[in-house]
Design a protein around this motif. Sequence first.
Motif, PDB file in Angstrom:
ATOM      1  N   VAL A  25       0.849  -1.188   0.000  1.00  0.00           N
ATOM      2  CA  VAL A  25       0.000   0.000   0.000  1.00  0.00           C
ATOM      3  C   VAL A  25       0.886   1.239   0.000  1.00  0.00           C
ATOM      4  O   VAL A  25       1.700   1.435   0.914  1.00  0.00           O
ATOM      5  N   HIS A  26       0.736   2.054  -1.017  1.00  0.00           N
ATOM      6  CA  HIS A  26       1.407   3.345  -1.075  1.00  0.00           C
ATOM      7  C   HIS A  26       0.352   4.430  -0.970  1.00  0.00           C
ATOM      8  O   HIS A  26      -0.648   4.409  -1.689  1.00  0.00           O
ATOM      9  N   GLN A  27       0.556   5.369  -0.065  1.00  0.00           N
ATOM     10  CA  GLN A  27      -0.274   6.566   0.006  1.00  0.00           C
ATOM     11  C   GLN A  27       0.643   7.759   0.184  1.00  0.00           C
ATOM     12  O   GLN A  27       1.534   7.754   1.042  1.00  0.00           O
ATOM     13  N   GLU A  28       0.443   8.763  -0.638  1.00  0.00           N
ATOM     14  CA  GLU A  28       1.349   9.898  -0.643  1.00  0.00           C
ATOM     15  C   GLU A  28       1.474  10.509   0.750  1.00  0.00           C
ATOM     16  O   GLU A  28       0.493  10.682   1.469  1.00  0.00           O
ATOM     17  N   GLY A  29       2.703  10.808   1.131  1.00  0.00           N
ATOM     18  CA  GLY A  29       2.975  11.447   2.402  1.00  0.00           C
ATOM     19  C   GLY A  29       3.056  10.506   3.578  1.00  0.00           C
ATOM     20  O   GLY A  29       3.267  10.960   4.712  1.00  0.00           O
ATOM     21  N   LYS A  30       2.923   9.198   3.336  1.00  0.00           N
ATOM     22  CA  LYS A  30       2.958   8.225   4.425  1.00  0.00           C
ATOM     23  C   LYS A  30       3.935   7.101   4.089  1.00  0.00           C
ATOM     24  O   LYS A  30       4.175   6.817   2.908  1.00  0.00           O
ATOM     25  N   THR A 193       5.925  -8.059  -6.314  1.00  0.00           N
ATOM     26  CA  THR A 193       4.883  -7.151  -5.825  1.00  0.00           C
ATOM     27  C   THR A 193       5.440  -5.740  -5.681  1.00  0.00           C
ATOM     28  O   THR A 193       4.823  -4.760  -6.125  1.00  0.00           O
ATOM     29  N   SER A 194       6.590  -5.624  -5.052  1.00  0.00           N
ATOM     30  CA  SER A 194       7.149  -4.293  -4.803  1.00  0.00           C
ATOM     31  C   SER A 194       7.562  -3.612  -6.099  1.00  0.00           C
ATOM     32  O   SER A 194       7.465  -2.381  -6.221  1.00  0.00           O
ATOM     33  N   GLU A 195       8.010  -4.374  -7.089  1.00  0.00           N
ATOM     34  CA  GLU A 195       8.362  -3.774  -8.381  1.00  0.00           C
ATOM     35  C   GLU A 195       7.119  -3.262  -9.099  1.00  0.00           C
ATOM     36  O   GLU A 195       7.114  -2.144  -9.630  1.00  0.00           O
ATOM     37  N   LEU A 196       6.067  -4.054  -9.118  1.00  0.00           N
ATOM     38  CA  LEU A 196       4.826  -3.591  -9.732  1.00  0.00           C
ATOM     39  C   LEU A 196       4.284  -2.374  -8.993  1.00  0.00           C
ATOM     40  O   LEU A 196       3.712  -1.466  -9.611  1.00  0.00           O
ATOM     41  N   ALA A 197       4.470  -2.330  -7.670  1.00  0.00           N
ATOM     42  CA  ALA A 197       4.002  -1.187  -6.888  1.00  0.00           C
ATOM     43  C   ALA A 197       4.664   0.109  -7.345  1.00  0.00           C
ATOM     44  O   ALA A 197       4.063   1.189  -7.277  1.00  0.00           O
ATOM     45  N   ARG A 198       5.920   0.036  -7.797  1.00  0.00           N
ATOM     46  CA  ARG A 198       6.585   1.244  -8.292  1.00  0.00           C
ATOM     47  C   ARG A 198       5.906   1.755  -9.555  1.00  0.00           C
ATOM     48  O   ARG A 198       5.729   2.963  -9.756  1.00  0.00           O
ATOM     49  N   VAL A 274      -1.227  -5.980  -5.436  1.00  0.00           N
ATOM     50  CA  VAL A 274      -1.334  -7.353  -4.942  1.00  0.00           C
ATOM     51  C   VAL A 274      -0.835  -8.297  -6.023  1.00  0.00           C
ATOM     52  O   VAL A 274      -1.144  -8.118  -7.204  1.00  0.00           O
ATOM     53  N   THR A 275      -0.036  -9.287  -5.625  1.00  0.00           N
ATOM     54  CA  THR A 275       0.203 -10.441  -6.485  1.00  0.00           C
ATOM     55  C   THR A 275      -0.317 -11.670  -5.767  1.00  0.00           C
ATOM     56  O   THR A 275      -0.417 -11.699  -4.536  1.00  0.00           O
ATOM     57  N   ALA A 276      -0.657 -12.687  -6.544  1.00  0.00           N
ATOM     58  CA  ALA A 276      -1.362 -13.828  -5.948  1.00  0.00           C
ATOM     59  C   ALA A 276      -1.362 -15.001  -6.909  1.00  0.00           C
ATOM     60  O   ALA A 276      -1.004 -14.880  -8.083  1.00  0.00           O
ATOM     61  N   VAL A 288      -9.590  -6.094  -1.327  1.00  0.00           N
ATOM     62  CA  VAL A 288      -8.731  -4.924  -1.476  1.00  0.00           C
ATOM     63  C   VAL A 288      -9.543  -3.645  -1.294  1.00  0.00           C
ATOM     64  O   VAL A 288      -9.135  -2.715  -0.582  1.00  0.00           O
ATOM     65  N   HIS A 289     -10.700  -3.585  -1.931  1.00  0.00           N
ATOM     66  CA  HIS A 289     -11.530  -2.389  -1.838  1.00  0.00           C
ATOM     67  C   HIS A 289     -12.154  -2.230  -0.442  1.00  0.00           C
ATOM     68  O   HIS A 289     -12.105  -1.144   0.143  1.00  0.00           O
ATOM     69  N   ASP A 290     -12.757  -3.313   0.072  1.00  0.00           N
ATOM     70  CA  ASP A 290     -13.550  -3.191   1.289  1.00  0.00           C
ATOM     71  C   ASP A 290     -12.701  -3.173   2.565  1.00  0.00           C
ATOM     72  O   ASP A 290     -13.085  -2.534   3.540  1.00  0.00           O
ATOM     73  N   LEU A 291     -11.579  -3.871   2.541  1.00  0.00           N
ATOM     74  CA  LEU A 291     -10.798  -4.023   3.760  1.00  0.00           C
ATOM     75  C   LEU A 291      -9.530  -3.192   3.788  1.00  0.00           C
ATOM     76  O   LEU A 291      -8.864  -3.118   4.830  1.00  0.00           O
ATOM     77  N   VAL A 292      -9.186  -2.576   2.661  1.00  0.00           N
ATOM     78  CA  VAL A 292      -7.979  -1.751   2.619  1.00  0.00           C
ATOM     79  C   VAL A 292      -8.301  -0.345   2.104  1.00  0.00           C
ATOM     80  O   VAL A 292      -8.199   0.640   2.842  1.00  0.00           O
ATOM     81  N   LEU A 293      -8.709  -0.242   0.861  1.00  0.00           N
ATOM     82  CA  LEU A 293      -8.913   1.082   0.260  1.00  0.00           C
ATOM     83  C   LEU A 293      -9.942   1.902   1.033  1.00  0.00           C
ATOM     84  O   LEU A 293      -9.737   3.094   1.296  1.00  0.00           O
ATOM     85  N   SER A 294     -11.046   1.276   1.423  1.00  0.00           N
ATOM     86  CA  SER A 294     -12.104   2.019   2.099  1.00  0.00           C
ATOM     87  C   SER A 294     -11.665   2.570   3.452  1.00  0.00           C
ATOM     88  O   SER A 294     -12.312   3.459   4.012  1.00  0.00           O
ATOM     89  N   ARG A 295     -10.566   2.070   3.975  1.00  0.00           N
ATOM     90  CA  ARG A 295     -10.087   2.487   5.300  1.00  0.00           C
ATOM     91  C   ARG A 295      -8.951   3.495   5.240  1.00  0.00           C
ATOM     92  O   ARG A 295      -8.436   3.909   6.274  1.00  0.00           O
ATOM     93  N   LEU A 296      -8.583   3.868   4.011  1.00  0.00           N
ATOM     94  CA  LEU A 296      -7.573   4.907   3.861  1.00  0.00           C
ATOM     95  C   LEU A 296      -8.225   6.284   3.988  1.00  0.00           C
ATOM     96  O   LEU A 296      -9.289   6.535   3.423  1.00  0.00           O
ATOM     97  N   ALA A 297      -7.600   7.157   4.733  1.00  0.00           N
ATOM     98  CA  ALA A 297      -8.107   8.529   4.827  1.00  0.00           C
ATOM     99  C   ALA A 297      -7.890   9.228   3.492  1.00  0.00           C
ATOM    100  O   ALA A 297      -6.801   9.143   2.925  1.00  0.00           O
ATOM    101  N   PRO A 298      -8.911   9.909   2.978  1.00  0.00           N
ATOM    102  CA  PRO A 298      -8.739  10.613   1.706  1.00  0.00           C
ATOM    103  C   PRO A 298      -7.790  11.802   1.846  1.00  0.00           C
ATOM    104  O   PRO A 298      -7.526  12.274   2.925  1.00  0.00           O
TER     105      PRO A 298
END
Length: 298
Positions: A25-30, A193-198, A274-276, A288-298
């Motif tokens: 998970v990458h979020q700008e400033g964190k 995973t980390s390479e694709l994240a870049r 995510v890779t799997a 990913v959407h319900d348990l991760v993205l939805s919990r990120l502060a906008p």
Amino acid sequence: MTDDLLADFVRADQEQDLGAYGIHVHQEGKPPIEHRFRSDDRVNLYSVAKTFTAVALGLAEAEGRLTLDDRLLDHLPELRPLAADGFEDVTLRHLTLMTSGSGLRWHAHERIDAADLLHDIVAAPLVAAPGTRYAYTGTGPYAVGRVIARATGANLRDYLLPRLFQPLDLHNPAWHCCPLGFPFAESSLFLTTSELARFARLLLQDGEWEGRQIIPADFVRGMVADPVATGYRGHLSYGYGFGVWIGRDDTYRMDGAYGQFAVIAPAHRAAITVTAHSTRDADLLTAVHDLVLSRLAP
């Protein structure tokens, strides 16, 4: 590092057997947040490769080597005698959006018996006028890869090495090739995973990486500006953009078989990768959407 943000995702993966290898998970400033279910080995990204091919096309256009609305046969005129009726109107944009109208279906896991797959692609009868009907197939991205090779003098992987892979420190990635030595373009690119994240972060940042504009910002924004209807329903797809799927929650994503996902969420200034190896990839994407993205502060 792993923190509480991913605890429910990790639990869901274990309880539902979602098959994740890792999540980043990458979020700008964190600081980045990640969890590994196994070592971060390079894996086949399957159709995520289509996004890399689309970006290569955008880079070649920015260099003046071609345009998205060039016709394929203008770059490969020797194929005109083989071309099916109507194929002369098929453009590189059509091929990338998978709206060429061709009736030929092929994907990289399938054996190639033809002396040249591109001959079969060009000769296959059209079942719809170019630009009027979406049909999921690997033939379009493969053909685009061949045009990039003709227009630039380098195969798709070699063309991207100094322009994309090396700036992102994606060292010497493997990309399986057809019998003629051209990368499959639609699949069979191997990254961690980390390479694709870049790469996901690069798209989130409109093509800018560490102060350098790697991809033109207008092209990145244009990848989702005019998606085509696919006929699919639900949160998995609200249309197909330029090598990416339009998702729910104002997101778009790279999407490969068995749960290779990179979800770009501009409203959250975030990218989740995510890779799997999942036989429940729809459920994995939901998590990913319900348990991760939805919990990120906008």
